[in-house]
Design a protein around this motif. Structure first.
Motif, PDB file in Angstrom:
ATOM      1  N   GLY A   1       1.095   2.259   1.010  1.00  0.00           N
ATOM      2  CA  GLY A   1      -0.071   1.158   1.517  1.00  0.00           C
ATOM      3  C   GLY A   1      -1.678   0.489   1.647  1.00  0.00           C
ATOM      4  O   GLY A   1      -2.156   0.328   1.782  1.00  0.00           O
TER       5      GLY A   1
ATOM      6  N   GLN B   1       5.337   0.403  -2.964  1.00  0.00           N
ATOM      7  CA  GLN B   1       5.088   0.019  -1.497  1.00  0.00           C
ATOM      8  C   GLN B   1       3.686  -0.097  -1.613  1.00  0.00           C
ATOM      9  O   GLN B   1       3.147   0.417  -0.296  1.00  0.00           O
ATOM     10  CB  GLN B   1       5.078   1.267  -0.875  1.00  0.00           C
TER      11      GLN B   1
ATOM     12  N   ASP C   1       6.909  -4.114   6.299  1.00  0.00           N
ATOM     13  CA  ASP C   1       5.363  -3.897   6.472  1.00  0.00           C
ATOM     14  C   ASP C   1       4.833  -4.589   5.188  1.00  0.00           C
ATOM     15  O   ASP C   1       5.230  -5.750   5.274  1.00  0.00           O
ATOM     16  CB  ASP C   1       5.591  -2.892   4.964  1.00  0.00           C
TER      17      ASP C   1
ATOM     18  N   THR D   1       4.311 -10.328   5.122  1.00  0.00           N
ATOM     19  CA  THR D   1       4.624  -8.694   4.944  1.00  0.00           C
ATOM     20  C   THR D   1       6.298  -8.893   3.756  1.00  0.00           C
ATOM     21  O   THR D   1       7.012 -10.544   3.476  1.00  0.00           O
ATOM     22  CB  THR D   1       5.702  -8.307   6.134  1.00  0.00           C
TER      23      THR D   1
END
Length: 537
Positions: free
Chosen positions: A67, A91, A174, A194
């Protein structure tokens, strides 16, 4: 019959970016994957996967977490590609930063994005990036913790200090990427895209271009732009072809050399790039017969240039694509088997799983053949603008339609022709430029009382930046003085090509500046009628 069309329904991919990348590498570990000509790099899929994982573990070793936002401020290079897929594996959110940005723009993006790490080269022949970064950071309270310079100890130390990667794959929905795009409000907006947006747009585009493992795509377009990092990199991993990067930034000669020496089968570019290649004095000495397809996009495409690419560049399957960053980016494209008229006079039909409608100012679909605003809906619509719900709601209506701000006409067969822009935007060589952003910057010049910026036609770049300046009483200035004020402080492509000093601007009775009158006057005064008359798709 109303102006509405829908692409065919096909199964959508439900995998995140890195899973697609890893599956391709596992399927073809010994096949050529990436060729970076200016760095003399040649990697197979297996070798590339190992390099990507090392960078991903290095990101984790810095203490970055899923994130977190990771910025890349660099021209095309191996490291850019490694970071794109390493961020996907770790990620993290990749934040694209235009390498032409200077301190004024970089300061805004650093503060707005909340990035915790920034990757860059210390300098190149165009700029001292360390000095620009230092100026941008001066006096600022930022989230930025790590600054890593390619080719230096900070990069090596990161690779030598690996961390632990997430055990479970990313959620396809995400956010994977944030790209800054200019808008009519002046400051760039961060477009949140995303994994689902990107891999499916790449899959649809690869199918339209009929790209397979046997192809080699030459990608001279910038990776920081959606053209490079989606139509280039994502199409690449979905199809399993090889990607050829000819130079750090566009160079017509290097591109021609790369196509010829690597036997590229597909070539990408904005119209200005294809024009530069066709007009290069050494064009005739390169064997381009390996080309079979490609795409011209990013700006209105002159019909005669399309025809020359088909014939002189031996690229009969050249296509046109249309979209914007907010749509991941492609919404329509022509097919390599389309009739020539459809490929040179339109921007094609909707991609699979994509709806298109042409609407009036009230939002109602207009009849076939009538002009209106192009709207798109489907999997490819962005999550939204970062930290800007109001701008997001203006761009995406309650029914999920993305309002592009572009004007177009739909034919009965679903093919679309773009006729203009509702937004006050300049498109120069594929770069979207906000006139208001330049106006706000020039207003910081102590001699300027008022300024207005418009786009004027340009045969090579599509449009050029023209500025009208009203000076403060008693002040004098030259055109070069205005340009010099911009150099090193805003991106080179935003620096005005034309400068005109005026005492007043054309106005409506209600006091609004009539920019279309300014544009008309510039065309007449500078003899740009020929450029204005160029037919585009």
């Amino acid at each position: 019959m109303l102006s509405y069309a829908r692409g065919p329904e096909v199964p959508l991919l439900e995998s995140p970016i890195y899973e697609i990348f890893a599956a391709t590498a596992e399927r073809s570990p010994d096949r050529p994957a990436l060729i970076v000509c200016h760095q003399n790099v040649r990697l197979t899929w297996g070798e590339l996967r190992g390099r990507v994982e090392a960078v991903a573990r290095g990101l984790a070793g810095l203490g970055l977490r899923p994130g977190d936002r990771v910025g890349v401020w660099a021209s095309n290079c191996l490291e850019w590609v490694l970071l794109q897929f390493a961020c996907a594996q770790a990620q993290m959110v990749l934040v694209n930063i235009n390498p032409a940005y200077r301190s004024h723009e970089l300061r805004y993006v650093l503060a707005r994005s909340g990035m915790r790490a920034l990757f860059l080269w210390e300098s190149d022949d165009r700029a001292d990036y360390r000095a620009i970064l230092d100026e941008a950071r001066e006096g600022q309270s930022l989230a930025l913790v790590h600054v890593v310079y390619f080719g230096q100890d900070s990069w090596s130390r990161m690779l030598e200090t690996p961390g632990t990667l997430p055990a479970a794959p990313a959620d396809p929905h995400d956010v994977a990427n944030m790209q800054y795009t200019s808008g009519t409000t002046g400051q760039p907006k961060g477009v949140l895209l995303t994994h689902h947006n990107l891999v499916n747009n790449g899959m649809a585009f690869a199918a339209g271009l009929c790209v397979t493992e046997q192809d080699r795509i030459c990608v001279p377009v910038p990776l920081y732009h959606c053209f490079g990092c989606v139509i280039g990199s994502i199409v690449w991993i979905v199809s399993g072809c090889a990607m050829v990067i000819p130079a750090a930034r566009f160079d017509a000669l290097a591109t021609l050399q790369a196509v010829a020496s690597e036997r590229a089968t597909a070539l990408y570019g904005v119209p200005a790039m294809f024009i530069a290649e066709l007009e290069h004095p050494d064009f005739g000495r390169f064997d381009l017969t390996s080309l079979r397809t490609g795409v011209m996009a990013g700006a209105p495409c002159p019909i005669e240039v399309m025809k020359r690419v088909m014939t002189d560049m031996h690229c009969p399957g050249i296509t046109i694509a249309y979209g914007q960053t907010e749509s991941s980016p492609v919404v329509t494209m022509s097919h390599i088997d389309d009739a020539i008229e459809n490929r040179v006079c339109t921007v094609g039909r909707p991609l699979p799983n994509t709806e298109i409608q042409i609407v009036s100012p009230t939002g109602a679909p207009v009849p076939i053949g009538e002009p209106g605003e192009v709207c798109a809906r489907g999997y490819m619509v962005m999550r939204g603008y970062d930290q800007d719900p109001e701008a997001t709601s203006r761009a995406i209506d309650s029914e999920g339609w993305l309002h592009t701000g572009d004007l177009g006409v739909m034919r009965a067969d679903g093919y679309i022709k773009i006729t203009g822009r509702a937004k006050d935007m300049i498109i120069r060589g594929g770069e979207n430029i906000s006139p208001r952003e330049i106006e706000e910057f020039l207003h910081t010049h102590r001699k300027i009382a008022e300024v207005q910026v418009v786009g004027v036609p340009d045969l090579r770049l599509g449009e050029a930046v023209a500025v009208w300046v009203r000076l403060r009483t008693g002040e004098s200035a030259t055109e070069d003085e205005i340009r010099e004020f911009c150099r090193g402080r805003i991106a080179h492509f935003k620096i005005p090509h034309y400068v005109r000093f005026v005492d007043a601007f054309p106005m409506t009775v209600s006091g609004k500046v009539q920019k279309f009158r300014m544009r008309e006057q510039e065309i007449r005064a500078r003899g740009l009628e020929g450029a204005a008359d160029v037919r585009t798709a």
